[in-house]
Motif scaffolding. Sequence first.
Motif, PDB file in Angstrom:
ATOM      1  N   TRP A 105       0.831  -1.197   0.000  1.00  0.00           N
ATOM      2  CA  TRP A 105       0.000   0.000   0.000  1.00  0.00           C
ATOM      3  C   TRP A 105       0.872   1.256   0.000  1.00  0.00           C
ATOM      4  CZ3 TRP A 105      -0.978   3.735   3.899  1.00  0.00           C
ATOM      5  CH2 TRP A 105      -2.115   4.531   3.693  1.00  0.00           C
ATOM      6  N   MET A 106       1.925   1.233   0.826  1.00  0.00           N
ATOM      7  CA  MET A 106       2.845   2.383   0.862  1.00  0.00           C
ATOM      8  C   MET A 106       3.524   2.573  -0.498  1.00  0.00           C
ATOM      9  SD  MET A 106       2.637   3.758   3.872  1.00  0.00           S
ATOM     10  CE  MET A 106       4.125   4.708   4.062  1.00  0.00           C
ATOM     11  N   LEU A 107       3.959   1.468  -1.103  1.00  0.00           N
ATOM     12  CA  LEU A 107       4.566   1.550  -2.436  1.00  0.00           C
ATOM     13  C   LEU A 107       3.561   2.070  -3.460  1.00  0.00           C
ATOM     14  CD1 LEU A 107       6.544  -1.822  -2.517  1.00  0.00           C
ATOM     15  CD2 LEU A 107       7.529   0.472  -2.436  1.00  0.00           C
ATOM     16  N   GLY A 108       2.328   1.576  -3.360  1.00  0.00           N
ATOM     17  CA  GLY A 108       1.289   2.006  -4.284  1.00  0.00           C
ATOM     18  C   GLY A 108       1.000   3.491  -4.183  1.00  0.00           C
ATOM     19  N   LEU A 109       0.970   4.016  -2.966  1.00  0.00           N
ATOM     20  CA  LEU A 109       0.738   5.448  -2.785  1.00  0.00           C
ATOM     21  C   LEU A 109       1.841   6.279  -3.418  1.00  0.00           C
ATOM     22  CD1 LEU A 109      -0.514   5.816   0.904  1.00  0.00           C
ATOM     23  CD2 LEU A 109      -1.846   5.957  -1.199  1.00  0.00           C
ATOM     24  N   SER A 110       3.062   5.761  -3.361  1.00  0.00           N
ATOM     25  CA  SER A 110       4.186   6.539  -3.892  1.00  0.00           C
ATOM     26  C   SER A 110       4.155   6.648  -5.417  1.00  0.00           C
ATOM     27  CB  SER A 110       5.516   5.948  -3.420  1.00  0.00           C
ATOM     28  OG  SER A 110       5.719   4.675  -3.989  1.00  0.00           O
ATOM     29  N   VAL A 111       3.486   5.722  -6.085  1.00  0.00           N
ATOM     30  CA  VAL A 111       3.442   5.780  -7.557  1.00  0.00           C
ATOM     31  C   VAL A 111       2.029   6.003  -8.089  1.00  0.00           C
ATOM     32  CG1 VAL A 111       5.472   4.303  -7.812  1.00  0.00           C
ATOM     33  CG2 VAL A 111       3.206   3.263  -7.792  1.00  0.00           C
ATOM     34  N   MET A 112       1.056   6.187  -7.196  1.00  0.00           N
ATOM     35  CA  MET A 112      -0.345   6.257  -7.595  1.00  0.00           C
ATOM     36  C   MET A 112      -0.645   7.385  -8.573  1.00  0.00           C
ATOM     37  SD  MET A 112      -3.692   6.464  -5.202  1.00  0.00           S
ATOM     38  CE  MET A 112      -3.023   7.860  -4.351  1.00  0.00           C
ATOM     39  N   SER A 113      -0.068   8.541  -8.382  1.00  0.00           N
ATOM     40  CA  SER A 113      -0.401   9.677  -9.242  1.00  0.00           C
ATOM     41  C   SER A 113      -0.064   9.400 -10.706  1.00  0.00           C
ATOM     42  CB  SER A 113       0.326  10.933  -8.761  1.00  0.00           C
ATOM     43  OG  SER A 113       1.730  10.748  -8.826  1.00  0.00           O
ATOM     44  N   TYR A 114       0.926   8.572 -10.940  1.00  0.00           N
ATOM     45  CA  TYR A 114       1.302   8.230 -12.308  1.00  0.00           C
ATOM     46  C   TYR A 114       0.300   7.272 -12.964  1.00  0.00           C
ATOM     47  CZ  TYR A 114       5.759  10.061 -10.670  1.00  0.00           C
ATOM     48  OH  TYR A 114       6.742  10.858 -10.127  1.00  0.00           O
ATOM     49  N   PHE A 115      -0.354   6.472 -12.155  1.00  0.00           N
ATOM     50  CA  PHE A 115      -1.201   5.411 -12.684  1.00  0.00           C
ATOM     51  C   PHE A 115      -2.695   5.618 -12.428  1.00  0.00           C
ATOM     52  CE2 PHE A 115       2.937   3.431 -11.837  1.00  0.00           C
ATOM     53  CZ  PHE A 115       3.229   2.987 -13.121  1.00  0.00           C
ATOM     54  N   ARG A 116      -3.108   6.748 -11.872  1.00  0.00           N
ATOM     55  CA  ARG A 116      -4.502   6.972 -11.501  1.00  0.00           C
ATOM     56  C   ARG A 116      -5.482   6.740 -12.657  1.00  0.00           C
ATOM     57  NH1 ARG A 116      -7.378   6.000  -7.366  1.00  0.00           N
ATOM     58  NH2 ARG A 116      -7.476   7.726  -5.962  1.00  0.00           N
ATOM     59  N   PRO A 117      -5.186   7.178 -13.885  1.00  0.00           N
ATOM     60  CA  PRO A 117      -6.159   6.968 -14.962  1.00  0.00           C
ATOM     61  C   PRO A 117      -6.417   5.494 -15.308  1.00  0.00           C
ATOM     62  CG  PRO A 117      -4.562   8.651 -15.575  1.00  0.00           C
ATOM     63  CD  PRO A 117      -4.073   8.013 -14.313  1.00  0.00           C
ATOM     64  N   ILE A 118      -5.472   4.632 -14.993  1.00  0.00           N
ATOM     65  CA  ILE A 118      -5.643   3.211 -15.334  1.00  0.00           C
ATOM     66  C   ILE A 118      -5.598   2.317 -14.100  1.00  0.00           C
ATOM     67  CG2 ILE A 118      -4.785   3.426 -17.698  1.00  0.00           C
ATOM     68  CD1 ILE A 118      -2.069   2.323 -16.640  1.00  0.00           C
ATOM     69  N   ASP A 119      -5.845   2.895 -12.920  1.00  0.00           N
ATOM     70  CA  ASP A 119      -5.713   2.128 -11.682  1.00  0.00           C
ATOM     71  C   ASP A 119      -6.627   0.907 -11.634  1.00  0.00           C
ATOM     72  OD1 ASP A 119      -8.086   3.493 -11.354  1.00  0.00           O
ATOM     73  OD2 ASP A 119      -7.554   4.357  -9.408  1.00  0.00           O
ATOM     74  N   HIS A 120      -7.831   1.014 -12.183  1.00  0.00           N
ATOM     75  CA  HIS A 120      -8.748  -0.130 -12.166  1.00  0.00           C
ATOM     76  C   HIS A 120      -8.238  -1.272 -13.041  1.00  0.00           C
ATOM     77  CE1 HIS A 120      -9.980   2.800 -15.186  1.00  0.00           C
ATOM     78  NE2 HIS A 120     -10.422   1.783 -15.908  1.00  0.00           N
ATOM     79  N   TRP A 121      -7.571  -0.931 -14.132  1.00  0.00           N
ATOM     80  CA  TRP A 121      -6.979  -1.976 -14.981  1.00  0.00           C
ATOM     81  C   TRP A 121      -5.805  -2.651 -14.279  1.00  0.00           C
ATOM     82  CZ3 TRP A 121      -9.111  -4.149 -19.017  1.00  0.00           C
ATOM     83  CH2 TRP A 121     -10.097  -3.464 -19.709  1.00  0.00           C
ATOM     84  N   ILE A 122      -5.008  -1.845 -13.591  1.00  0.00           N
ATOM     85  CA  ILE A 122      -3.871  -2.406 -12.843  1.00  0.00           C
ATOM     86  C   ILE A 122      -4.379  -3.351 -11.761  1.00  0.00           C
ATOM     87  CG2 ILE A 122      -1.966  -1.852 -11.270  1.00  0.00           C
ATOM     88  CD1 ILE A 122      -1.627   0.780 -12.887  1.00  0.00           C
ATOM     89  N   ALA A 123      -5.410  -2.910 -11.021  1.00  0.00           N
ATOM     90  CA  ALA A 123      -5.972  -3.761  -9.968  1.00  0.00           C
ATOM     91  C   ALA A 123      -6.478  -5.075 -10.560  1.00  0.00           C
ATOM     92  CB  ALA A 123      -7.101  -3.031  -9.246  1.00  0.00           C
ATOM     93  N   PHE A 124      -7.186  -4.984 -11.677  1.00  0.00           N
ATOM     94  CA  PHE A 124      -7.710  -6.196 -12.316  1.00  0.00           C
ATOM     95  C   PHE A 124      -6.583  -7.123 -12.759  1.00  0.00           C
ATOM     96  CE2 PHE A 124      -8.636  -8.332 -16.378  1.00  0.00           C
ATOM     97  CZ  PHE A 124      -9.503  -9.303 -15.897  1.00  0.00           C
TER      98      PHE A 124
END
Length: 193
Positions: A55-74
């Motif tokens: 979760w901590m790692l995800g927060l650190s890179v989240m802004s870069y991947f926000r538009p496709i976050d649901h695809w990444i999660a899937f």
Amino acid sequence: MDYVSIFFLAFGLSMDSFAVSITSGLRLPDIKFGSATIIAFSLAFFQGLLPFVGWMLGLSVMSYFRPIDHWIAFVLLAFLGVKMVIDSFKEEEDRQFSNPLNPGVLLTMSIATSIDALIVGMTLAFIDVTQEYYWLSILIPVLIIGSVTFIMSMLGILFGKKVGSKFGKKMEMLGGIVLFVIGARILIEHLIK
């Protein structure tokens, strides 16, 4: 993510630990409650810790991947789910390990069964950080994941002692299917919005 989804996510993640615990019960048919608790606690501790790290790692890179976050999660959850289903077909000889009460073996087992939890933690960072105290949103999943893993590990050791490895592969397969379904649900919910 709602509590029901978190519980099913925890159940899916705990299946690796459950399968390893069955094998531990098979290897140590005379295991006492205290020793079983040590194994279950170690598996649960890492299963709860690694989602937080992810979760901590995800927060650190989240802004870069926000538009496709649901695809990444899937993709991440589907990958883990498919991997668990495939692993459930492996022969027992491919999964052998030594005495699970050996500290080195226990640490290795605990980390190996929790790598998927690290990835899930990254996924949780992408899902919901909109609340004011967003860091509290990871505490409930971590506690649920750790608790469910502890219970499933204790049950796995008991099953291993009493029933044998008959159900371990089936439970691992079920866990993989659950992770895949949760990933698909996240993707569908975001695509419908």
